[in-house]
Scaffold this motif. Structure first.
Motif, PDB file in Angstrom:
ATOM      1  N   ILE A 108     -12.223   0.262   1.341  1.00 43.08           N
ATOM      2  CA  ILE A 108     -11.338   0.535   0.196  1.00 43.08           C
ATOM      3  C   ILE A 108     -10.178  -0.468   0.191  1.00 43.08           C
ATOM      4  CG2 ILE A 108      -9.714   2.207  -0.795  1.00 43.08           C
ATOM      5  CD1 ILE A 108     -11.618   4.427   0.260  1.00 43.08           C
ATOM      6  N   MET A 134       2.800  -5.411  -1.934  1.00 42.10           N
ATOM      7  CA  MET A 134       1.378  -5.260  -1.629  1.00 42.10           C
ATOM      8  C   MET A 134       1.135  -3.989  -0.803  1.00 42.10           C
ATOM      9  SD  MET A 134      -1.617  -6.494  -2.035  1.00 42.10           S
ATOM     10  CE  MET A 134      -2.204  -8.164  -2.048  1.00 42.10           C
ATOM     11  N   ALA A 142      -8.124   6.264  -4.477  1.00 43.47           N
ATOM     12  CA  ALA A 142      -9.581   6.207  -4.303  1.00 43.47           C
ATOM     13  C   ALA A 142     -10.085   7.429  -3.543  1.00 43.47           C
ATOM     14  CB  ALA A 142      -9.962   4.920  -3.565  1.00 43.47           C
ATOM     15  N   PRO A 168       5.259 -13.064  -6.992  1.00 42.18           N
ATOM     16  CA  PRO A 168       4.711 -11.769  -7.347  1.00 42.18           C
ATOM     17  C   PRO A 168       3.276 -11.621  -6.853  1.00 42.18           C
ATOM     18  CG  PRO A 168       5.720 -12.847  -9.233  1.00 42.18           C
ATOM     19  CD  PRO A 168       5.688 -13.833  -8.143  1.00 42.18           C
ATOM     20  N   GLY A 169       2.999 -10.494  -6.234  1.00 43.37           N
ATOM     21  CA  GLY A 169       1.633 -10.220  -5.798  1.00 43.37           C
ATOM     22  C   GLY A 169       1.253 -10.909  -4.510  1.00 43.37           C
ATOM     23  N   ALA A 170       2.180 -11.681  -3.947  1.00 41.27           N
ATOM     24  CA  ALA A 170       1.838 -12.378  -2.704  1.00 41.27           C
ATOM     25  C   ALA A 170       1.620 -11.376  -1.591  1.00 41.27           C
ATOM     26  CB  ALA A 170       2.962 -13.324  -2.325  1.00 41.27           C
ATOM     27  N   ALA A 171       0.767 -11.757  -0.664  1.00 36.20           N
ATOM     28  CA  ALA A 171       0.497 -10.870   0.468  1.00 36.20           C
ATOM     29  C   ALA A 171       1.762 -10.705   1.284  1.00 36.20           C
ATOM     30  CB  ALA A 171      -0.597 -11.468   1.333  1.00 36.20           C
ATOM     31  N   GLU A 172       1.853  -9.530   1.900  1.00 37.15           N
ATOM     32  CA  GLU A 172       3.060  -9.249   2.693  1.00 37.15           C
ATOM     33  C   GLU A 172       3.128 -10.164   3.903  1.00 37.15           C
ATOM     34  OE1 GLU A 172       5.382  -6.582   1.682  1.00 37.15           O
ATOM     35  OE2 GLU A 172       4.276  -7.459   0.043  1.00 37.15           O
ATOM     36  N   MET A 178       1.284  -1.569 -10.765  1.00 39.12           N
ATOM     37  CA  MET A 178       0.425  -1.167  -9.653  1.00 39.12           C
ATOM     38  C   MET A 178      -0.756  -2.108  -9.435  1.00 39.12           C
ATOM     39  SD  MET A 178       0.866   0.970  -7.404  1.00 39.12           S
ATOM     40  CE  MET A 178       2.131   2.174  -7.132  1.00 39.12           C
ATOM     41  N   THR A 179      -1.084  -2.934 -10.419  1.00 38.10           N
ATOM     42  CA  THR A 179      -2.194  -3.875 -10.218  1.00 38.10           C
ATOM     43  C   THR A 179      -1.659  -5.244  -9.795  1.00 38.10           C
ATOM     44  OG1 THR A 179      -2.180  -4.285 -12.599  1.00 38.10           O
ATOM     45  CG2 THR A 179      -3.826  -2.742 -11.773  1.00 38.10           C
ATOM     46  N   LEU A 203      -9.087  10.994   5.839  1.00 37.13           N
ATOM     47  CA  LEU A 203      -8.520   9.751   5.290  1.00 37.13           C
ATOM     48  C   LEU A 203      -7.352  10.068   4.365  1.00 37.13           C
ATOM     49  CD1 LEU A 203     -11.683   7.609   4.409  1.00 37.13           C
ATOM     50  CD2 LEU A 203     -10.233   7.465   6.415  1.00 37.13           C
ATOM     51  N   TRP A 211      -3.409   2.776  -4.011  1.00 36.86           N
ATOM     52  CA  TRP A 211      -4.814   2.725  -4.422  1.00 36.86           C
ATOM     53  C   TRP A 211      -5.733   3.323  -3.376  1.00 36.86           C
ATOM     54  CZ3 TRP A 211      -5.612   2.692  -9.222  1.00 36.86           C
ATOM     55  CH2 TRP A 211      -4.801   1.979 -10.084  1.00 36.86           C
ATOM     56  N   PHE A 212      -5.314   3.258  -2.130  1.00 37.01           N
ATOM     57  CA  PHE A 212      -6.106   3.898  -1.074  1.00 37.01           C
ATOM     58  C   PHE A 212      -6.116   5.410  -1.301  1.00 37.01           C
ATOM     59  CE2 PHE A 212      -6.436   5.929   3.100  1.00 37.01           C
ATOM     60  CZ  PHE A 212      -7.622   5.374   3.538  1.00 37.01           C
ATOM     61  N   ARG A 254       1.283  -0.939  -3.078  1.00 43.12           N
ATOM     62  CA  ARG A 254       0.084  -0.867  -3.935  1.00 43.12           C
ATOM     63  C   ARG A 254      -1.159  -0.510  -3.130  1.00 43.12           C
ATOM     64  NH1 ARG A 254      -0.498  -6.252  -6.497  1.00 43.12           N
ATOM     65  NH2 ARG A 254       0.941  -6.987  -4.926  1.00 43.12           N
ATOM     66  N   SER A 255      -1.259  -1.084  -1.923  1.00 43.57           N
ATOM     67  CA  SER A 255      -2.435  -0.789  -1.078  1.00 43.57           C
ATOM     68  C   SER A 255      -2.505   0.704  -0.788  1.00 43.57           C
ATOM     69  CB  SER A 255      -2.347  -1.542   0.253  1.00 43.57           C
ATOM     70  OG  SER A 255      -2.287  -2.912   0.031  1.00 43.57           O
ATOM     71  N   PHE A 259      -9.394  -3.302  -2.586  1.00 41.82           N
ATOM     72  CA  PHE A 259      -8.110  -3.391  -3.281  1.00 41.82           C
ATOM     73  C   PHE A 259      -7.526  -4.791  -3.157  1.00 41.82           C
ATOM     74  CE2 PHE A 259      -3.504  -3.439  -2.813  1.00 41.82           C
ATOM     75  CZ  PHE A 259      -3.176  -3.205  -4.131  1.00 41.82           C
ATOM     76  N   ASP A 295      -4.778  -9.211  -4.859  1.00 46.80           N
ATOM     77  CA  ASP A 295      -4.214 -10.481  -4.400  1.00 46.80           C
ATOM     78  C   ASP A 295      -4.594 -11.585  -5.400  1.00 46.80           C
ATOM     79  OD1 ASP A 295      -3.138 -11.861  -1.676  1.00 46.80           O
ATOM     80  OD2 ASP A 295      -4.560 -13.157  -2.720  1.00 46.80           O
ATOM     81  N   PRO A 296      -3.612 -12.286  -5.926  1.00 48.61           N
ATOM     82  CA  PRO A 296      -3.912 -13.276  -6.986  1.00 48.61           C
ATOM     83  C   PRO A 296      -4.932 -14.335  -6.552  1.00 48.61           C
ATOM     84  CG  PRO A 296      -1.548 -13.015  -6.699  1.00 48.61           C
ATOM     85  CD  PRO A 296      -2.184 -12.253  -5.602  1.00 48.61           C
TER      86      PRO A 296
END
Lengths: 342, 214
Positions: free
Chosen positions: B125, A129, A140, A338-342, A300-301, A185, A136-137, A132-133, B129, B134-135
């Motif tokens: 942002i 996560m 953007a 998979p995809g779980a928050a850190e 990445m998603t 930023l 995407w940051f 990926r964060s 995201f 996040d699922p």
């Protein structure tokens, strides 16, 4: 004859009086005698000489130091302007178009790079996560900066003729404000990206094999760890140009950091060059990371990729991850969802 | 020019009226729901429970912190940044003084305004995201969440694009974005700006009576 003699005498007297009142070419005018007063046509130097010296950026002693710098015309500014609006804009524009054209050409010739073995249905974790964060940051902020930057650099050639000067004034002002605001930023983003991604992007021996095979983009698959040689090169180019953009951007946003105007002009030129380079590269990255390579975007998603995708594009890394998963299953340590928050 | 006058004139008053009346309607509606009569003997007072819940929920439970640190960090970054920009940016104070309240207060310096705006953008942002990556968040998010996020982003972006304060059309564009945001606000989850007090308070009252710290 007497009449003629009288007229000649009168003319001589008048001429004498006139000549007597004319200043001598060697005489110093009262105004310039005390000091060299600029603009005195009949002084020790002509207007053209004076303005030439001003134009060439000579420093003058001002009567009041509070008036500002002694340099009235910063002549190098004209050189900066001609470089910025000349080669940087021209070749920079060509570079962006080349990046775009090469990507389109590649897409037409190669098409989408498919998962040859098809989807296995098994997913393996690829990006956390945090990774990926940050990605995407930066993405953007990059899009906002690239858009506003392109308007600043090329707007006068592309947008101005279409919408006219009044509307372009608003667009250019908006672009400049947005660019200045989002710039800092990007600096945070690029530093965070360097901290998180650098380790896996260090060049390895397997990269040589990837180069010899010409990567997997031309047909055959080449061995690769988490990132292949092309991705690593892109990463370091982004970091390098990102740091150049950051350093030069800071100088331009805080011009009082340097008292030398030439540094600001140099910063502006370098900023433009680095920007068009990274934009041209990013076009290819965006294509390959989204629709160009089947299954790549999912990493990445969702944070996970199909096992077959991983084996085909990053076989050495995939073996490593699958071995780790097998060991964890054996020891019952568990695998992070998979995809779980850190 | 007529469009600018409409945006800065009648449309502003309509948007402000919809915002105020709509928000009041929603809040009064929630308050009128009341709460079920609790016949049990209270072990503790309800009001301290409500206040406790209101403030204690500003930080996640220590057991969840590791899982929610991105959310907490981005959430505070965005909300504090937005709050500072909204109420302490010089152009906003001038606007509120001249058009709404009739009085003003000290504005923060321009550098602080820029930092606050950058914090708000960075937070927004990251939150956006998280919502799509996040699922769990993806499952519980609907169109309202995305529309609210985007309208907020557009209002903030147009504001920052008009920072030079030299162009009427850019200012009008920002005002138009804010007006759309204000009209959407009462009918969306953006209302959480007000309703978080009610929901936390309600939870706090219920559990406070039971002598539990929520």
């Amino acid at each position: 004859m007497r009449l003629v003699g009288c007229i000649l005498l009168l003319a001589a007297a008048l001429a004498g009086a006139l000549v007597a009142n004319l200043p001598s070419p060697l005489a110093v005018s009262p105004a310039t005698a005390a000091d060299h007063v600029p603009g005195e046509a009949l002084g020790t130097e002509s207007d053209s000489d004076l303005w030439r010296r001003v134009r060439q950026g000579e420093s003058f002693t001002l009567s009041d130091p509070r008036l500002g710098a002694g340099v009235l015309v910063q002549s190098e500014g004209e050189e900066w302007r001609s470089i910025r609006n000349g080669p940087v804009s021209w070749y920079g524009g060509i570079l962006v178009l080349v990046g775009l054209g090469a990507t389109v050409l590649f897409a037409l010739l190669r098409g989408q790079v498919k998962i040859e073995g098809g989807r296995s249905g098994r997913r393996i974790p690829r990006f956390t996560m945090a990774e990926r964060s940050i990605h995407w940051f930066v993405a953007a902020v990059f899009i906002l900066l690239a858009g506003s930057g392109l308007i600043i650099l090329f707007g006068r050639y592309v947008i101005l003729p279409v919408i006219g000067p009044t509307a372009f004034g608003a667009v250019a002002s908006a672009a400049m404000q947005g660019h200045n605001l989002f710039g800092p930023l990007f600096i945070f983003g690029i530093l965070a990206m360097l901290a998180v991604y650098a380790v896996d992007n260090i060049f390895q021996a397997a990269d040589a094999k990837w180069i010899i095979k010409g990567g997997s983009l031309f047909g055959a698959h080449a061995p690769s760890w988490k990132y292949n040689f092309g991705e690593k090169t892109y990463f370091w180019l982004v970091v390098f140009t990102g740091l150049v953009l950051s350093a030069t951007g800071i100088l331009m946003e805080f011009p009082t950091l340097t008292e030398t105007l030439q540094y600001l002009q140099l910063a502006n030129i370098l900023h433009g060059i680095a920007a068009v380079l990274v934009i041209a590269l990013a076009v290819g990255h965006i294509y390959l990371g989204s629709i160009g390579v089947e299954g790549a975007l999912e990493g990445m998603t969702a944070g996970t990729v199909d096992e077959n995708w991983a084996r085909e594009h990053h076989d050495l890394w995939a073996e490593d991850v699958l071995r780790e998963i097998a060991e964890r299953e054996k020891t019952g340590a568990g695998i992070r969802a998979p995809g779980a928050a850190e | 020019m007529i469009l600018v006058e409409i945006i800065e004139g009648p449309l502003w008053y309509i948007a402000a009226a919809v915002f105020v009346l709509g928000a009041l309607w929603r809040i009064i509606g929630i308050l009128r729901l009341g709460r079920r009569t609790d016949l049990s003997v209270p072990r503790s007072a309800a009001l301290p429970g409500a206040l406790k819940a209101l403030f204690r929920h500003m930080l996640p439970h220590y057991g969840f912190f590791n899982r929610t640190k991105l959310h907490v960090f981005a959430g505070y970054l965005f909300h504090l940044g937005l709050f500072a920009v909204l109420f302490f940016a010089a152009p906003h104070i001038t606007f509120l003084e001249k058009r709404v309240l009739g009085f003003g207060w000290e504005a923060m310096p321009r550098w602080a305004f820029i930092v606050a705006a950058q914090a708000a953008f960075a937070g927004l942002i990251l939150l956006w995201f998280r919502r799509i990556a996040d699922p769990t968040m993806r499952q519980i998010s609907d169109a309202d969440d995305h529309i609210g996020s985007w309208l907020t982003f557009i209002a903030m972006l147009t504001g920052c694009l008009a920072l030079q304060e030299s162009n009427v059309s850019l200012r009008a564009l920002h005002m138009l974005a804010v007006e759309v945001w204000l009209i959407y606000f009462p009918f969306s989850r953006l209302m959480h700006a007000f309703t978080f007090v009610l929901s936390r308070g309600y939870t706090g009252i219920v559990y406070g009576r039971r002598g539990i710290t929520p």
